[in-house]
Design a protein around this motif. Structure first.
Motif, PDB file in Angstrom:
ATOM      1  N   GLN A  97     -48.529 -50.040  54.890  1.00  0.00           N
ATOM      2  CA  GLN A  97     -49.028 -49.176  55.969  1.00  0.00           C
ATOM      3  C   GLN A  97     -47.832 -48.950  56.879  1.00  0.00           C
ATOM      4  O   GLN A  97     -47.003 -48.104  56.584  1.00  0.00           O
ATOM      5  CB  GLN A  97     -50.250 -49.800  56.643  1.00  0.00           C
ATOM      6  CG  GLN A  97     -51.469 -49.753  55.705  1.00  0.00           C
ATOM      7  CD  GLN A  97     -52.762 -50.159  56.371  1.00  0.00           C
ATOM      8  OE1 GLN A  97     -52.944 -50.035  57.575  1.00  0.00           O
ATOM      9  NE2 GLN A  97     -53.697 -50.643  55.568  1.00  0.00           N
ATOM     10  N   CYS A  98     -47.713 -49.726  57.968  1.00  0.00           N
ATOM     11  CA  CYS A  98     -46.501 -49.515  58.777  1.00  0.00           C
ATOM     12  C   CYS A  98     -45.257 -49.908  57.990  1.00  0.00           C
ATOM     13  O   CYS A  98     -44.186 -49.354  58.195  1.00  0.00           O
ATOM     14  CB  CYS A  98     -46.589 -50.278  60.090  1.00  0.00           C
ATOM     15  SG  CYS A  98     -46.121 -52.021  59.986  1.00  0.00           S
ATOM     16  N   GLY A  99     -45.390 -50.874  57.102  1.00  0.00           N
ATOM     17  CA  GLY A  99     -44.285 -51.244  56.230  1.00  0.00           C
ATOM     18  C   GLY A  99     -43.358 -52.304  56.767  1.00  0.00           C
ATOM     19  O   GLY A  99     -42.480 -52.783  56.044  1.00  0.00           O
ATOM     20  N   PHE A 100     -43.536 -52.706  57.996  1.00  0.00           N
ATOM     21  CA  PHE A 100     -42.562 -53.604  58.623  1.00  0.00           C
ATOM     22  C   PHE A 100     -42.528 -54.973  57.937  1.00  0.00           C
ATOM     23  O   PHE A 100     -41.467 -55.586  57.808  1.00  0.00           O
ATOM     24  CB  PHE A 100     -42.900 -53.772  60.113  1.00  0.00           C
ATOM     25  CG  PHE A 100     -41.814 -54.435  60.904  1.00  0.00           C
ATOM     26  CD1 PHE A 100     -40.718 -53.709  61.347  1.00  0.00           C
ATOM     27  CD2 PHE A 100     -41.886 -55.779  61.218  1.00  0.00           C
ATOM     28  CE1 PHE A 100     -39.713 -54.317  62.085  1.00  0.00           C
ATOM     29  CE2 PHE A 100     -40.882 -56.390  61.948  1.00  0.00           C
ATOM     30  CZ  PHE A 100     -39.791 -55.662  62.381  1.00  0.00           C
ATOM     31  N   CYS A 101     -43.680 -55.441  57.503  1.00  0.00           N
ATOM     32  CA  CYS A 101     -43.745 -56.762  56.864  1.00  0.00           C
ATOM     33  C   CYS A 101     -43.346 -56.715  55.403  1.00  0.00           C
ATOM     34  O   CYS A 101     -43.181 -57.757  54.779  1.00  0.00           O
ATOM     35  CB  CYS A 101     -45.178 -57.283  56.939  1.00  0.00           C
ATOM     36  SG  CYS A 101     -46.292 -56.321  55.872  1.00  0.00           S
ATOM     37  N   GLN A 102     -43.293 -55.509  54.816  1.00  0.00           N
ATOM     38  CA  GLN A 102     -43.254 -55.413  53.354  1.00  0.00           C
ATOM     39  C   GLN A 102     -41.962 -55.916  52.724  1.00  0.00           C
ATOM     40  O   GLN A 102     -42.011 -56.456  51.614  1.00  0.00           O
ATOM     41  CB  GLN A 102     -43.582 -53.987  52.894  1.00  0.00           C
ATOM     42  CG  GLN A 102     -44.966 -53.489  53.336  1.00  0.00           C
ATOM     43  CD  GLN A 102     -46.137 -54.292  52.787  1.00  0.00           C
ATOM     44  OE1 GLN A 102     -45.970 -55.028  51.817  1.00  0.00           O
ATOM     45  NE2 GLN A 102     -47.304 -54.170  53.415  1.00  0.00           N
ATOM     46  N   CYS A 132     -49.280 -59.865  57.373  1.00  0.00           N
ATOM     47  CA  CYS A 132     -49.285 -58.404  57.484  1.00  0.00           C
ATOM     48  C   CYS A 132     -50.337 -58.034  58.514  1.00  0.00           C
ATOM     49  O   CYS A 132     -51.534 -58.160  58.252  1.00  0.00           O
ATOM     50  CB  CYS A 132     -49.616 -57.746  56.143  1.00  0.00           C
ATOM     51  SG  CYS A 132     -49.850 -55.968  56.302  1.00  0.00           S
ATOM     52  N   ARG A 133     -49.929 -57.601  59.675  1.00  0.00           N
ATOM     53  CA  ARG A 133     -50.883 -57.265  60.729  1.00  0.00           C
ATOM     54  C   ARG A 133     -51.688 -56.018  60.368  1.00  0.00           C
ATOM     55  O   ARG A 133     -52.802 -55.829  60.852  1.00  0.00           O
ATOM     56  CB  ARG A 133     -50.132 -57.059  62.055  1.00  0.00           C
ATOM     57  CG  ARG A 133     -50.996 -56.731  63.267  1.00  0.00           C
ATOM     58  CD  ARG A 133     -52.087 -57.767  63.518  1.00  0.00           C
ATOM     59  NE  ARG A 133     -52.521 -57.807  64.913  1.00  0.00           N
ATOM     60  CZ  ARG A 133     -53.693 -58.285  65.304  1.00  0.00           C
ATOM     61  NH1 ARG A 133     -54.560 -58.742  64.402  1.00  0.00           N
ATOM     62  NH2 ARG A 133     -54.004 -58.312  66.594  1.00  0.00           N
ATOM     63  N   CYS A 134     -51.119 -55.150  59.524  1.00  0.00           N
ATOM     64  CA  CYS A 134     -51.849 -53.943  59.118  1.00  0.00           C
ATOM     65  C   CYS A 134     -52.924 -54.246  58.086  1.00  0.00           C
ATOM     66  O   CYS A 134     -53.735 -53.386  57.769  1.00  0.00           O
ATOM     67  CB  CYS A 134     -50.900 -52.894  58.555  1.00  0.00           C
ATOM     68  SG  CYS A 134     -49.708 -52.282  59.750  1.00  0.00           S
ATOM     69  N   THR A 136     -52.697 -55.243  54.616  1.00  0.00           N
ATOM     70  CA  THR A 136     -52.534 -54.656  53.282  1.00  0.00           C
ATOM     71  C   THR A 136     -52.817 -55.665  52.166  1.00  0.00           C
ATOM     72  O   THR A 136     -52.492 -55.408  51.014  1.00  0.00           O
ATOM     73  CB  THR A 136     -51.101 -54.107  53.104  1.00  0.00           C
ATOM     74  OG1 THR A 136     -50.165 -55.192  53.257  1.00  0.00           O
ATOM     75  CG2 THR A 136     -50.785 -53.046  54.132  1.00  0.00           C
TER      76      THR A 136
ATOM     77  N   MET B 377     -46.444 -56.102  64.112  1.00  0.00           N
ATOM     78  CA  MET B 377     -45.415 -56.852  63.387  1.00  0.00           C
ATOM     79  C   MET B 377     -44.020 -56.541  63.914  1.00  0.00           C
ATOM     80  O   MET B 377     -43.168 -57.414  64.003  1.00  0.00           O
ATOM     81  CB  MET B 377     -45.457 -56.521  61.886  1.00  0.00           C
ATOM     82  CG  MET B 377     -46.309 -57.427  61.026  1.00  0.00           C
ATOM     83  SD  MET B 377     -46.540 -59.122  61.539  1.00  0.00           S
ATOM     84  CE  MET B 377     -45.163 -59.904  60.794  1.00  0.00           C
TER      85      MET B 377
HETATM   86  S1  FES Z   1     -47.755 -53.011  56.636  1.00  0.00           S
HETATM   87 FE1  FES Z   1     -47.710 -53.208  58.802  1.00  0.00          FE
HETATM   88  S2  FES Z   1     -47.529 -55.326  59.096  1.00  0.00           S
HETATM   89 FE2  FES Z   1     -47.768 -55.131  56.975  1.00  0.00          FE
END
Ligand code: FES
Ligand code: FES
Lengths: 155, 772
Positions: A97-102, A132-134, A136, B377
């Motif tokens: 999603q936001c991708g930051f954790c990926q 992953c806060r989003c 996924t 995050m």
């Molecule tokens: S995709 Fe946003 S924190 Fe994992």
């Protein structure tokens, strides 16, 4: 002076003994794939492979990686730009999603599949503690199974 | 860049004419009339031709879609680009790219969020003037699950308009009538002669033509993209680890800053005892007090700055809140539930009388939720440069340029600098959830950049500052009462909520005016249950002032009010020994849209089938953000009280769905957010300060406790509804209801925990004498 490789490239670090590998990568080496999420080895956003083992780079120091091979998310793809099986599965399952954790999740998944080629859901859940806060997670599980299938098909 | 054509001036002769006539007496209307809210101005710049504010076509056929909404993981760049591609009649492939435009054109305004009228239905003088004023203010933001609702029509018009201009350019080039031309695959074709011209070669000629007055949109039967899942345009770069986030911004000569905020909100910096010593540390460039309230360390490395900041010895002023703690603050909430003068949000029928005479008795229960925070995050960050000439530029993972721009001005003003211009670069947001609508970190970066003119300064908040010194969703409590009628359904419903007003807090920080807490819709949303057939209803609210800074937070009032109301409806059902699904169906007899969603989720979950001991199922429904969403949660409660959410089923009617897979992802994510909040999240206060600081004490769901999730999108003829927030909304009530079904325990406060005392603690439910 500490020497190691980052994504195959030799590096030498001097006078940064107290600085976590995460910030050496990000600030001194310009490798921005590993992310800062917590700084206390809780979230996994900073994970990198050290000799194939997934470690939180925010709590790893240059002395810990002397002589080692460090691989970040940028190093998962082949030199010709072909994505790794894990990365391809991440696209096929539309995981981020936001991708930051990926980056951290893809590193953790890569390390897991090297050890356990066909993990069960329980093995995935037990092995990967990243956040992953989003939310996924359902797709991460699916993508790991998909990558496992692709890797075993490759033999 | 050369602007070739302006439709300004005659735009108002179209649909807005009625508005013009009505408000013509108001000063400034002539000026307002020149504001182009359609965004149909064109331009040619090098190899790019802008066919309107949203569509840019390159010579080589690449199409850039300007999407004036932040990508924070919700997939909005993809969904809105799909709408353009649909009408432009081009394949959705890698020749399409999306950018967040830096120019704050009026056409990009988020006026929908204020005026609450779909663009395709907009008419009348208030909407006309509102669109233009908000457009002039550069009110561009992302939030309230509104982006698809607000841009569903304008993006399609932009695509259709561009296509029509390309056809007109081809007609001129080929000397044939427009009617003989059609489009496919990025070409305009003349079937009769087999000739075709690419969009790329036509674009510059198209850009000098007038946009069509009323471009015709494709009928639904001809849609090739809308409703068919397309891969997200932002995903490949994210999978490669590309530096797309604000945290990744690297600029020549950049400085890094770490900040320390007061432990007790509202305190000011009294003095920094060791400022000079920290300033003298190797690598440190500056120690600065920001606005009298925060202390920043500026250094060549953020990690060095953060280490140095940890060594700061800061004395803070004392405040009235120094002694505040969670118990005392909770007591004030509870007291507010019985205050004399609540704000009356809604009063229909005769609630007071009926509560005295409920034929089947009166149900009453009190609920409470704690403060929670966003924990995006990507930690809060902003990078700003203020150049010698006074121009400023900012790179921020923000929900919109209006906050960035305001933040830059604020921070510069603290330093006595008046920027001559502000350029906002909105990066990818590593999560946002309302948090990045604020301008706090941007203002800090702008202040520090004003002290270091000509050098970019990047401020990053540590996770500890984010969780312990950030913004919060308010705590809240509710007292719910219902008088049950002869059928067992409520004849009167009385809901009263106490919370710290989010509007009052946000406005106090960031707006030039404050509407005050009364009537704060974001604090009462989810409480009124207008779709339930209850003849008498009352909703009242009481603002509870406090020192905590309240921010917008994914689903705001729904996040607690739906927990209150949908738990309470379950209590009503069970009090008369009715099945909670059947009971809700009874209240929704005139609501086919809601019934369809409810029945769908019940079918998915196998509602009514037997479950093992210790397991239970709970259901909840809400209408929010123009969508209707219902969920069933399945839980297992172990003998030691440990709660496991095994599965969550969700059905949603989100109207017409553009990119179904992205909708499913948003619901999956919303459910994770909701489950985390329901079971794990509490920000607590001691000695005025937040006690939590990082993920060890503000825990998050992980793979090991992530439930399986199943999402169904209900077919719908409605226009699009929002999906970013609805997934969060029913979760807490569905889980609490499931726990009751599993254990017989009614848990009325979050986070849910099955212990000896919680659940009974705030129970004042008076079960009626059972009517025969
Ligand atoms: S995709 Fe946003 S924190 Fe994992
Ligand atoms: S930043 Fe290293 S685990 Fe979170």
């Amino acid at each position: 002076m500490t020497s190691f490789t980052v994504n195959g490239r030799p590096v030498e670090i001097e006078g940064q003994d107290d600085k976590p590998l995460l910030w050496i990568l990000r600030e001194d080496l310009g490798v921005l794939g590993p992310k800062y999420g917590c700084g206390i080895a809780e979230c996994g956003a900073c994970r990198v492979l050290v000799n194939g083992v997934s470690v939180p780079s925010c709590m790893t120091f240059a002395s810990d990686v002397a002589g080692a091979s460090v691989v970040t998310v940028e190093g998962l793809e082949a030199p010709d730009g072909t994505l790794s099986a894990v990365q391809q599965a991440w696209i096929d399952e539309q995981v981020p999603q936001c991708g930051f954790c990926q980056p951290g999740f893809m590193i953790a998944a890569t390390a897991l599949l090297a050890q356990v080629p066909r993990p069960t859901d329980a093995e995935i859940d037990g092995a990967i503690s990243n956040i992953c806060r989003c939310g996924t997670y359902p797709r991460i599980r699916r993508a790991i199974h998909r990558a496992a299938g692709a890797l075993s098909a490759q033999g | 860049m050369a602007r070739l054509l302006s439709r300004r001036g005659f735009l108002v002769t179209g649909a807005a004419l009625g508005g013009t006539a009505l408000v013509a007496g108001i000063a400034g209307v002539g000026y307002l009339a020149t504001v182009d809210v359609d965004g149909l101005d064109t331009f040619v710049d090098g190899d790019r031709a802008g066919l309107n504010a949203f569509v840019v076509v390159h010579d080589d056929g690449r199409v850039v879609v300007n999407v004036p909404r932040a990508e924070m993981g919700q997939g909005i760049h993809t969904g809105l680009a799909m709408l353009v591609a649909e009408e432009l009649d081009i394949p959705f492939d890698d020749r399409i790219s999306v950018v967040f435009p830096t120019e704050p054109l009026p056409a990009y305004s988020t006026w929908y969020n204020v005026l609450r009228v779909r663009p395709e239905e907009a008419s009348g003088p208030v909407v006309w003037a509102g669109q233009r004023v908000l457009g002039l203010l550069g009110f561009i933001a992302t939030g309230a699950s509104s982006s698809t609702i607000a841009l569903w029509h304008p993006m399609r018009v932009a695509g259709a308009s561009a296509r029509s201009m390309l056809i007109a350019a081809a007609a001129a080039r080929l000397g044939v009538p427009v009617a003989e031309l059609d489009t496919a695959g990025g070409f305009v074709r003349h079937a009769a002669t087999g000739r075709s011209l690419s969009y790329g070669e036509l674009a510059r000629e198209a850009a000098v033509l007038p946009p069509p007055r009323d471009p015709v949109l494709k009928p639904e039967a001809e849609w090739r993209l809308i409703g068919r899942s397309q891969p997200r345009v932002d995903v490949p770069a994210k999978v490669r680890g590309a530096p797309v986030f604000g945290l990744d911004v690297v600029l020549p000569d950049m400085l890094h800053a770490a900040v320390r905020h007061a432990p007790v909100f509202g305190a000011r910096v009294l003095r920094v005892d060791n400022g000079a010593a920290v300033r003298a540390e190797a690598g440190v460039v500056d120690v600065a007090i920001i606005d009298g309230r925060q202390v920043a360390v500026v250094a060549a490395s953020w990690w060095r700055a953060e280490q140095a900041a940890a060594r700061l010895e800061i004395a803070w002023t004392s405040t009235a809140a120094d002694g505040a703690d969670s118990d005392e603050m909770s007591a004030r909430l509870q007291a507010a539930l019985v205050s004399d003068a609540p704000y009356q949000n809604l009063d229909e029928g005769d609630v007071e009388t009926l509560l005295g005479t409920g034929p089947a008795g009166v149900i009453e229960a009190t609920y409470e939720v704690p403060f929670v925070t966003h924990a995006c995050m990507e930690p809060m960050n902003a990078t700003v440069i203020v150049r010698a000439d006074g121009s400023a530029e900012a790179w921020v993972p923000s929900q919109g340029p209006i906050g960035v721009r305001t933040g830059v001005f604020r921070g510069c003003n603290w330093a006595g600098v008046e920027p001559t211009s502000v350029t906002s670069k909105i990066t990818m947001n590593g999560g946002a959830f309302g948090r990045r609508s604020d301008l706090d970190v941007t203002a800090q970066a702008a202040f520090l950049a004003s002290r270091h003119r000509g050098r970019p300064v990047k401020v990053i908040w540590s996770r500890e500052e984010d969780i312990g010194r950030g913004l919060y969703r308010s705590h809240a409590a509710a007292r719910m009462r219902a008088a049950l009628g002869p059928t067992g359904l409520p004849v009167a419903y009385d809901a009263r909520v106490a919370a710290q007003s989010v509007i009052e807090s946000v406005a106090g920080r960031n707006l030039p005016f404050n509407p005050g807490p009364d009537g704060d819709a974001l604090s009462v949303e989810g409480l009124d249950k207008p779709y339930y057939a209850i003849p008498s209803r009352r909703v009242r609210s009481q603002h509870v002032p406090g020192h905590m800074p309240i921010g917008l937070w994914r689903s705001n009032g729904f996040s607690f009010n739906t927990f209150f109301a949908e738990s309470f409806i379950d209590e009503c059902a069970l009090a008369v020994e009715k099945d909670p699904l059947a009971y809700r169906r009874g209240l929704l007899q005139d609501r086919p849209r809601h019934l369809a969603v409810l029945d769908r989720v019940a079918a998915m979950a196998g509602w009514g089938t037997e479950m093992a001991p210790g397991r239970g199922r709970g259901i909840a429904i809400e209408e929010c953000y123009l969508s209707v969403v219902a969920q069933v949660a399945e839980v297992t409660v172990a003998a030691d009280g440990e709660i496991t959410v095994d599965r969550v089923f969700c059905a949603i009617d989100a109207g017409t769905v553009v990119n179904p897979d992205a909708v499913v992802a948003q619901i999956e994510g919303g459910i994770a957010f909701g489950v985390t909040t329901t079971l794990m999240s509490a920000i607590t206060i001691a000695d005025g300060a937040v006690e939590q600081s990082n993920f060890h004490d503000f825990p998050m769901q992980r793979l090991a406790n992530a439930p399986a999730v199943e999402v169904a999108i209900v077919e719908s003829a409605f226009s699009p509804g929002g999906v970013g927030e609805p997934g969060v909304v029913p979760v807490a009530a569905a889980i609490a209801n499931a726990i009751h079904s599993a254990t017989g325990r009614r848990l009325r406060s979050l986070p849910l925990a099955v212990t000896e005392t919680i659940g009974e603690r705030r129970t004042r439910s008076v079960l009626p004498p059972r009517a025969a």
